[in-house]
Motif scaffolding. Structure first.
Motif, short mmCIF file in Angstrom:
data_model
loop_
_atom_site.label_atom_id
_atom_site.label_comp_id
_atom_site.label_asym_id
_atom_site.label_seq_id
_atom_site.Cartn_x
_atom_site.Cartn_y
_atom_site.Cartn_z
N ASN A 186 0.85 -1.19 0.00
CA ASN A 186 0.00 0.00 0.00
C ASN A 186 0.89 1.24 0.00
O ASN A 186 2.11 1.16 -0.18
CB ASN A 186 -0.96 -0.03 1.19
N HIS A 187 0.30 2.40 0.22
CA HIS A 187 1.10 3.63 0.17
C HIS A 187 2.12 3.68 1.30
O HIS A 187 3.21 4.28 1.14
CB HIS A 187 0.18 4.86 0.20
N LEU A 188 1.84 3.06 2.44
CA LEU A 188 2.80 3.02 3.54
C LEU A 188 4.01 2.17 3.16
O LEU A 188 5.15 2.54 3.44
CB LEU A 188 2.13 2.48 4.80
N TYR A 189 3.75 1.04 2.53
CA TYR A 189 4.81 0.15 2.06
C TYR A 189 5.70 0.90 1.08
O TYR A 189 6.93 0.88 1.18
CB TYR A 189 4.15 -1.06 1.41
N GLU A 190 5.08 1.53 0.10
CA GLU A 190 5.85 2.17 -0.97
C GLU A 190 6.67 3.35 -0.44
O GLU A 190 7.84 3.53 -0.81
CB GLU A 190 4.91 2.61 -2.08
N LYS A 191 6.09 4.16 0.43
CA LYS A 191 6.82 5.29 1.01
C LYS A 191 7.98 4.80 1.87
O LYS A 191 9.09 5.35 1.82
CB LYS A 191 5.87 6.15 1.84
N ALA A 192 7.73 3.76 2.66
CA ALA A 192 8.78 3.22 3.53
C ALA A 192 9.92 2.61 2.71
O ALA A 192 11.09 2.75 3.07
CB ALA A 192 8.20 2.17 4.48
N MET A 193 9.59 1.94 1.61
CA MET A 193 10.62 1.37 0.76
C MET A 193 11.50 2.45 0.15
O MET A 193 12.73 2.31 0.04
CB MET A 193 9.99 0.52 -0.34
#
Length: 407
Positions: A186-193
């Protein structure tokens, strides 16, 4: 894009089906109604959105954690099944491994990290906590997260491991990335990556044998692993597990403890009157706030939980935070009470995969809260706290506090 489990296509008849999204921003900000709905629905529920089983009661969560032979970690402790999907990075030799491989790796660590070692650290950790709290309290209005909850672990933990003083700020985005990857894409995954990938190079450089300061825990771990026959690559993977999980969880634990004490002045008064309750206050925080909210396991064979059949390959989402507030286990579970006997919570996991660094986290929490009890007369909220969103962790991004130094 949302990753979904590719195990059981449908839940068996009779299993409650819920349309909750435990990885949505709204749920992560305020998960408690969702936790109650799952606990009330039954011992095992089916989450339609991700097509996974979930357990939210203390009995079932601790039972799944304890049965490491059936509910394995080697297939991933997140939504992804490593038997069907390639991991985004080489799996952890501790977190994402099963016995006997996990047993051997854990023995390497516990041969160094033990209660005897922790006792030798307390004096230095306490002196550093006292100095930091005295400095911060003198300012009056502060950010409890940035000024205390982050600064203290980012000093004592890297010093103890033997990390370079340059680049320590990389520990937080890297840890955030690791924990976010246990959820959906999700957007949290993508931002954290995006943020964590920039920190990954420094992390791997620090983990490489020979790059760590001599005499610290990291160098001792490399030596112990080498003596046990681990390659240099695997020695680095062992240390990487500590750098992945050794800071964020403690930061969130301390931040949540400060929040709870500020929001419950009668509890701070109890701590102020009896600073020896500092460890109990931190323990109650781990139960009450649960910095680690969830973890997955994978059924490695056809099995059942509380009479509910689960097929091989079923992903099971364990709500540690919901278990820690289960009224079947705790009286007044939603209340923060530092005099409570909080033992038995699953905030640090349970069984063979219980958090290896929990003794260190407890020491850091005890020292910091003990310093606050002795050096601060009043702790008050000076604004609205801001939640830090993460697919696995729950903590604060910002905590405005007003501190009154002790006379």
């Amino acid at each position: 894009m949302a990753r979904t489990a590719r195990s059981a296509a449908e839940a068996p008849a009779g299993v409650p089906r819920l349309d909750l999204d435990p990885f949505s921003d709204d749920f992560l900000r305020n998960p408690y109604a969702g936790h109650a709905a799952m606990r009330d629905a039954g011992p095992v529920v089916w989450l339609e959105r991700y097509r996974v089983y979930a357990v939210a009661r203390h009995q079932e969560v601790s039972g799944v954690l304890a049965d490491h032979g059936t509910f394995v970690s080697s297939r991933g402790v997140g939504l992804s099944d490593f038997a069907k999907e390639k991991p985004w990075r080489p799996p952890s030799l501790l977190l994402e491994a099963d016995p006997p491989e996990h047993t051997a790796a854990r023995h390497v660590v516990t041969s160094i990290l033990n209660p005897k070692l922790l006792r030798t650290l307390k004096e230095d950790f306490q002196l550093k906590a006292d100095a930091l709290v005295a400095e911060v309290a003198a300012r009056g209005e502060v950010d409890g997260v940035h000024d205390l909850a982050e600064r203290y672990p980012l000093q004592v933990f890297p010093d103890w491991v033997g990390l370079s003083r340059e680049g320590r700020e990389n520990l937080l985005p890297y840890g955030s990335m690791v924990f976010n990857t246990f959820g959906p894409i999700n957007h949290l995954y993508e931002k954290a990556m995006e943020r964590g990938s920039r920190a990954a190079g420094w992390i791997m450089e620090q983990c490489t044998p020979g790059n760590i300061e001599p005499g610290g825990f990291g160098a001792q771990l490399h030596a112990s692993a080498a003596a046990a026959g681990y390659t240099e690559e695997d020695q680095a993977r062992l240390l990487r597990s500590f750098l992945s999980a050794g800071v964020d969880t403690t930061v969130h634990g301390i931040g949540s403890a400060l929040h709870c004490l500020a929001a419950n002045p009668e509890q701070f008064r109890l701590l102020k009157d009896k600073p020896s309750l500092a460890r109990a206050a931190f323990e109650e925080t781990i139960r009450h706030a649960s910095p680690v909210q969830t973890f997955f396991r994978t059924a490695d064979t056809d099995t059942e939980v509380s009479g509910v059949p689960l097929p091989e390959g079923a992903k099971v989402l364990m709500f540690l935070a919901a278990a820690n507030r289960d009224p079947r286990q705790w009286e007044r579970p939603d209340e923060f009470d530092i005099t409570r006997r909080a033992g038995g919570h699953v905030g640090f996991g349970f069984g063979v995969h219980a958090c290896l660094g929990q003794m260190l986290a407890r020491l850091e929490g005890e020292c910091l809260l003990g310093a606050v009890a002795r050096l601060v007369d009043r702790i008050e909220l000076a604004g609205e706290p801001e939640i830090q969103l993460n697919n696995t962790l729950r903590g604060l991004e910002r905590l405005p506090l007003r501190l009154t130094p002790a006379a």
